[in-house]
Write an enzyme that holds these catalytic residues in place. Sequence first.
Site, PDB file in Angstrom:
ATOM      1  N   LYS A  13       0.830  -1.209   0.000  1.00 18.09           N
ATOM      2  CA  LYS A  13       0.000   0.000   0.000  1.00 18.09           C
ATOM      3  C   LYS A  13       0.863   1.257   0.000  1.00 18.09           C
ATOM      4  O   LYS A  13       0.589   2.200  -0.722  1.00 18.09           O
ATOM      5  CB  LYS A  13      -0.924   0.033   1.227  1.00 18.09           C
ATOM      6  CG  LYS A  13      -1.902  -1.121   1.307  1.00 18.09           C
ATOM      7  CD  LYS A  13      -2.924  -0.906   2.420  1.00 18.09           C
ATOM      8  CE  LYS A  13      -2.328  -0.833   3.817  1.00 18.09           C
ATOM      9  NZ  LYS A  13      -1.708  -2.088   4.282  1.00 18.09           N
ATOM     10  N   ARG A  88      -9.346   0.667   9.796  1.00 15.11           N
ATOM     11  CA  ARG A  88      -8.916  -0.711  10.003  1.00 15.11           C
ATOM     12  C   ARG A  88      -9.953  -1.524  10.762  1.00 15.11           C
ATOM     13  O   ARG A  88      -9.739  -2.713  10.996  1.00 15.11           O
ATOM     14  CB  ARG A  88      -7.614  -0.721  10.795  1.00 15.11           C
ATOM     15  CG  ARG A  88      -6.369  -0.981   9.933  1.00 15.11           C
ATOM     16  CD  ARG A  88      -5.194  -0.723  10.826  1.00 15.11           C
ATOM     17  NE  ARG A  88      -3.999  -1.410  10.511  1.00 15.11           N
ATOM     18  CZ  ARG A  88      -2.911  -0.836   9.998  1.00 15.11           C
ATOM     19  NH1 ARG A  88      -2.934   0.419   9.622  1.00 15.11           N
ATOM     20  NH2 ARG A  88      -1.808  -1.528   9.853  1.00 15.11           N
ATOM     21  N   ARG A 127      11.478  -6.132   4.760  1.00 17.80           N
ATOM     22  CA  ARG A 127      11.240  -4.705   4.501  1.00 17.80           C
ATOM     23  C   ARG A 127      12.245  -3.844   5.265  1.00 17.80           C
ATOM     24  O   ARG A 127      12.562  -4.121   6.419  1.00 17.80           O
ATOM     25  CB  ARG A 127       9.823  -4.369   4.937  1.00 17.80           C
ATOM     26  CG  ARG A 127       9.451  -2.922   4.725  1.00 17.80           C
ATOM     27  CD  ARG A 127       7.977  -2.723   4.686  1.00 17.80           C
ATOM     28  NE  ARG A 127       7.335  -2.862   5.984  1.00 17.80           N
ATOM     29  CZ  ARG A 127       6.049  -2.647   6.173  1.00 17.80           C
ATOM     30  NH1 ARG A 127       5.263  -2.319   5.167  1.00 17.80           N
ATOM     31  NH2 ARG A 127       5.521  -2.788   7.371  1.00 17.80           N
ATOM     32  N   ARG A 160      11.592  -1.803  10.788  1.00 15.40           N
ATOM     33  CA  ARG A 160      10.579  -1.386  11.761  1.00 15.40           C
ATOM     34  C   ARG A 160      10.499  -2.400  12.894  1.00 15.40           C
ATOM     35  O   ARG A 160      10.611  -3.596  12.661  1.00 15.40           O
ATOM     36  CB  ARG A 160       9.214  -1.278  11.066  1.00 15.40           C
ATOM     37  CG  ARG A 160       9.057   0.007  10.304  1.00 15.40           C
ATOM     38  CD  ARG A 160       7.803   0.060   9.486  1.00 15.40           C
ATOM     39  NE  ARG A 160       6.620  -0.498  10.136  1.00 15.40           N
ATOM     40  CZ  ARG A 160       5.399  -0.437   9.620  1.00 15.40           C
ATOM     41  NH1 ARG A 160       5.210   0.163   8.450  1.00 15.40           N
ATOM     42  NH2 ARG A 160       4.373  -0.963  10.238  1.00 15.40           N
ATOM     43  N   ARG A 171       0.126  -9.286  13.364  1.00 14.07           N
ATOM     44  CA  ARG A 171      -0.503  -8.210  12.590  1.00 14.07           C
ATOM     45  C   ARG A 171      -1.387  -8.794  11.486  1.00 14.07           C
ATOM     46  O   ARG A 171      -2.441  -8.260  11.170  1.00 14.07           O
ATOM     47  CB  ARG A 171       0.570  -7.304  11.977  1.00 14.07           C
ATOM     48  CG  ARG A 171       1.245  -6.427  13.032  1.00 14.07           C
ATOM     49  CD  ARG A 171       2.527  -5.830  12.528  1.00 14.07           C
ATOM     50  NE  ARG A 171       2.331  -4.902  11.443  1.00 14.07           N
ATOM     51  CZ  ARG A 171       3.286  -4.586  10.562  1.00 14.07           C
ATOM     52  NH1 ARG A 171       4.481  -5.144  10.649  1.00 14.07           N
ATOM     53  NH2 ARG A 171       3.045  -3.729   9.605  1.00 14.07           N
TER      54      ARG A 171
HETATM   55  P1  AMP Z   1       1.085   0.417   9.501  1.00  8.87           P
HETATM   56  O1  AMP Z   1       2.290   1.258   9.259  1.00  8.87           O
HETATM   57  O2  AMP Z   1      -0.130   0.913   8.733  1.00  8.87           O
HETATM   58  O3  AMP Z   1       1.335  -1.049   9.267  1.00  8.87           O
HETATM   59  O4  AMP Z   1       0.707   0.587  11.054  1.00  8.87           O
HETATM   60  C1  AMP Z   1       1.610   0.193  12.072  1.00  8.87           C
HETATM   61  C2  AMP Z   1       0.857  -0.009  13.373  1.00  8.87           C
HETATM   62  O5  AMP Z   1       0.227   1.224  13.761  1.00  8.87           O
HETATM   63  C3  AMP Z   1      -0.266  -1.030  13.324  1.00  8.87           C
HETATM   64  O6  AMP Z   1       0.188  -2.360  13.521  1.00  8.87           O
HETATM   65  C4  AMP Z   1      -1.146  -0.552  14.483  1.00  8.87           C
HETATM   66  O7  AMP Z   1      -0.585  -0.893  15.735  1.00  8.87           O
HETATM   67  C5  AMP Z   1      -1.047   0.962  14.353  1.00  8.87           C
HETATM   68  N1  AMP Z   1      -2.098   1.513  13.452  1.00  8.87           N
HETATM   69  C6  AMP Z   1      -1.914   2.146  12.266  1.00  8.87           C
HETATM   70  N2  AMP Z   1      -3.095   2.514  11.741  1.00  8.87           N
HETATM   71  C7  AMP Z   1      -4.052   2.102  12.607  1.00  8.87           C
HETATM   72  C8  AMP Z   1      -5.473   2.155  12.619  1.00  8.87           C
HETATM   73  N3  AMP Z   1      -6.167   2.719  11.614  1.00  8.87           N
HETATM   74  N4  AMP Z   1      -6.131   1.623  13.694  1.00  8.87           N
HETATM   75  C9  AMP Z   1      -5.449   1.070  14.724  1.00  8.87           C
HETATM   76  N5  AMP Z   1      -4.119   0.955  14.764  1.00  8.87           N
HETATM   77  C10 AMP Z   1      -3.413   1.471  13.725  1.00  8.87           C
END
Ligand code: AMP
Length: 226
Positions: A13, A88, A127, A160, A171
């Site tokens: 994404k 989400r 990654r 990360r 996740r």
């Molecule tokens: P991402 O970079 O989108 O994979 O997000 C990393 C982490 O941030 C996720 O595993 C969640 O812990 C948190 N996170 C990001 N976006 C959301 C969301 N919309 N709702 C809840 N947690 C989020």
Amino acid sequence: MRLIFLGPPGAGKGTQSELICKDFGIKQISTGDLLRYHRIEGTELGKKAQFYMDKGELVPDEIIIEMIRNELRKTEYLDGFLLDGFPRTIPQAEALDKLLSDSGLKLDAVLVLIVPMEELVARLTARRVCPKCGKVYHLISNPPKNDNICDIDGIELYQRTDDTEETVRNRLNVYEQQTAPLIGYYENQGLAYKVDGNGKIEDIYKKIKDIILKILKGKEETHSEK
Ligand code: AMP
């Protein structure tokens, strides 16, 4: 144009969002990036989020919804946005619907990237990210020119903290249980467009671009009918 990018972690994404935003001149809003920024800055929000992020759990809806509400107030999103990583959960999607309808706005489309689960674990653990510009690399399919160094900034890439195998598996489970139901939610609204996320970055992007161009054409036709 108001778009949502839906798909499991590691589906690509972030990479595809970058291309879309560059081509179509819209702004990306990544809740993951916003949360990481809060963590680096050491804000209260960042401290609360850290606990959930490091376990691969979702940050509670009320925290995320409040963060998005504040972000969407910025004038830079008046012409549109691409939401990456939000919503989400169903309550987040409902809150977004309400936020937009209160301002008389509508979503144009929800792009759904489809990638098999086995492929995602391999992708996420390989990654690497530039700490300065945020560019995302993959050690096998999209490596930097020099070992572990950002092509743009010339500094060392990092992994990360939530890209380790155990957290990645959690996740992906969280995605299946809490986020995948959003596909049906947006299908019911006639907004979901599924895209096969396997293959070369540029081939996937071509499919996405064709969808966006069709949507834009549809909007133009609707306007000219008025
Ligand atoms: P991402 O970079 O989108 O994979 O997000 C990393 C982490 O941030 C996720 O595993 C969640 O812990 C948190 N996170 C990001 N976006 C959301 C969301 N919309 N709702 C809840 N947690 C989020």
